[in-house]
Design an enzyme around this catalytic site. Structure first.
Site, PDB file in Angstrom:
ATOM      1  N   GLY A 123      44.966  49.308  35.706  1.00 13.10           N
ATOM      2  CA  GLY A 123      44.843  48.827  37.052  1.00 13.10           C
ATOM      3  C   GLY A 123      45.470  49.637  38.205  1.00 13.10           C
ATOM      4  O   GLY A 123      45.659  49.527  39.272  1.00 13.10           O
TER       5      GLY A 123
ATOM      6  N   PRO B 266      44.479  53.802  32.144  1.00 13.55           N
ATOM      7  CA  PRO B 266      44.031  54.251  33.595  1.00 13.55           C
ATOM      8  C   PRO B 266      42.944  54.016  33.988  1.00 13.55           C
ATOM      9  O   PRO B 266      42.694  53.781  35.059  1.00 13.55           O
ATOM     10  CB  PRO B 266      44.283  55.591  33.195  1.00 13.55           C
TER      11      PRO B 266
ATOM     12  N   ARG C  76      40.187  53.214  35.955  1.00 12.02           N
ATOM     13  CA  ARG C  76      39.487  53.183  37.628  1.00 12.02           C
ATOM     14  C   ARG C  76      40.033  54.432  37.951  1.00 12.02           C
ATOM     15  O   ARG C  76      39.316  55.341  38.688  1.00 12.02           O
ATOM     16  CB  ARG C  76      39.709  51.979  38.477  1.00 12.02           C
TER      17      ARG C  76
ATOM     18  N   ARG D 156      30.573  45.693  44.436  1.00  6.55           N
ATOM     19  CA  ARG D 156      31.836  45.523  44.899  1.00  6.55           C
ATOM     20  C   ARG D 156      31.810  45.004  46.280  1.00  6.55           C
ATOM     21  O   ARG D 156      32.530  44.060  46.646  1.00  6.55           O
ATOM     22  CB  ARG D 156      32.683  46.910  44.791  1.00  6.55           C
TER      23      ARG D 156
ATOM     24  N   TYR E 166      33.349  41.319  46.246  1.00  6.01           N
ATOM     25  CA  TYR E 166      35.017  41.246  46.516  1.00  6.01           C
ATOM     26  C   TYR E 166      35.045  41.446  48.241  1.00  6.01           C
ATOM     27  O   TYR E 166      36.370  41.685  48.520  1.00  6.01           O
ATOM     28  CB  TYR E 166      35.639  42.444  45.837  1.00  6.01           C
TER      29      TYR E 166
ATOM     30  N   CYS F  20      17.112  40.274  48.799  1.00  7.17           N
ATOM     31  CA  CYS F  20      16.873  39.359  49.626  1.00  7.17           C
ATOM     32  C   CYS F  20      17.940  38.331  49.795  1.00  7.17           C
ATOM     33  O   CYS F  20      17.667  36.987  49.385  1.00  7.17           O
ATOM     34  CB  CYS F  20      15.655  38.390  49.137  1.00  7.17           C
ATOM     35  N   GLU F  21      19.218  38.669  49.946  1.00  4.37           N
ATOM     36  CA  GLU F  21      20.383  37.691  50.339  1.00  4.37           C
ATOM     37  C   GLU F  21      20.844  38.404  51.459  1.00  4.37           C
ATOM     38  O   GLU F  21      21.266  39.667  51.670  1.00  4.37           O
ATOM     39  CB  GLU F  21      21.351  37.474  49.134  1.00  4.37           C
TER      40      GLU F  21
ATOM     41  N   TYR G 124      33.388  50.525  38.354  1.00 11.04           N
ATOM     42  CA  TYR G 124      32.839  49.249  38.568  1.00 11.04           C
ATOM     43  C   TYR G 124      31.611  49.566  39.536  1.00 11.04           C
ATOM     44  O   TYR G 124      31.025  48.740  40.205  1.00 11.04           O
ATOM     45  CB  TYR G 124      33.693  48.332  39.195  1.00 11.04           C
TER      46      TYR G 124
END
Length: 293
Positions: free
Chosen positions: A109, A151, A153, A189, A193, A222-223, A251
């Protein structure tokens, strides 16, 4: 006999776990860039809560298993060293109950600053705190115990860039939209998020005030949630410009998909001044190859 480490999915399976196992502990501390990725604390589904570790030890002993490792992971993209140090103190307190302990995995993290105003995690400071705390713990236990970290990310996030070409530009009374030939199927992402990613117009690096404009960068899915950046001030953009969406190394491809039947991107590895194709761009035919007629 050869030792086996088996994941036990419940007490009914415990008899099949041979000799040694490990458990994940929830240290009652969580942190991260979004509620969806905070994986510690009472609101998290993960781990055996620290107040229940004695029960876990009793169950292991009942079935003749030794708990040789405990693990925690409190969240993703943590920039607060104090919160991390607090969680380690809690898990070490719980670890004192386990007489057969060989390793403690403090998870990962470790964050990187995505936004311009974010402060980089002081990894040296965190490393000193963890080392001192862990050395003291090992000394109290009278034996060396391995320290494991993940480790993730921290190693790869800043090494990846998503390149996209501007395909269309349009305005309405409130926004100026810049459409690109990518979408949240390539980098989810921002949509999932609400994450910030720096965006650079590689075709226009003029940062003078007269050359700036406020735009909203949108994808081709298409959103309406397929937005990479809203109201971002960038050097003026034209159709055909190439935009670099930064910090896409973690990610990014790992969370990508073929949603909306959109092929996945190619990947190019840059080493010093050399570049090498390491993953071919998907074609529409690739998407259909596993379909049974």
């Amino acid at each position: 006999s050869r030792r086996r480490h088996t994941r036990c999915s419940g007490v009914s399976w415990a008899r099949r776990c041979v000799q040694e196992t490990g458990i994940r502990v929830n240290p009652d501390v969580g942190d991260g860039h979004h509620n969806h990725v905070i994986t510690g604390g009472v609101k998290s589904k993960f781990g055996i809560f620290q107040s229940d570790t004695t029960k876990a030890l009793e169950i292991a002993q009942q079935y003749g298993a030794k708990i040789v490792g405990i693990h925690q992971h409190i969240g993703s993209n943590i920039l607060d060293a104090e919160k991390y140090a607090q969680s380690i103190g809690n898990i070490l307190s719980a670890a004192k109950e386990f007489p057969d302990l060989k390793f403690i995995d403090i998870g990962g993290g470790f964050g990187i600053p995505y936004k311009p105003n974010e402060t980089r995690l002081n990894l040296e400071e965190l490393g000193r705190k963890v080392s001192n705390t862990f050395e003291e713990f090992s000394s109290q236990q009278g034996r060396e115990i391995e320290l494991w970290v993940e480790p993730g990310r921290f190693l790869v996030a800043e090494s990846g860039v998503l390149l996209a070409t501007v395909t269309c530009i349009k305005s309405n009374p409130e926004y100026k939209y810049v459409g690109i030939d990518s979408g949240f199927n390539h980098l989810v992402r921002p949509t999932m998020y609400g994450c910030y990613h720096e965006i650079i117009n590689t075709s226009n690096r003029d940062k003078s005030e007269a050359n700036q404009e406020k735009v909203t960068i949108v994808g081709n899915i298409c959103e309406s949630g397929d937005v990479f950046a809203r109201d971002r001030v960038l050097p003026k953009i034209l159709e055909g410009d190439v935009l670099a969406i930064m910090h896409a190394g973690a990610y990014g491809f790992s969370m990508s998909s073929t949603y909306n039947l959109r092929p996945q991107t190619a990947e190019v590895l840059l080493t010093n001044s050399e570049n090498r194709l390491i993953r071919k761009r998907q074609t529409f035919e690739d998407l259909l190859k596993d379909v049974v007629e």
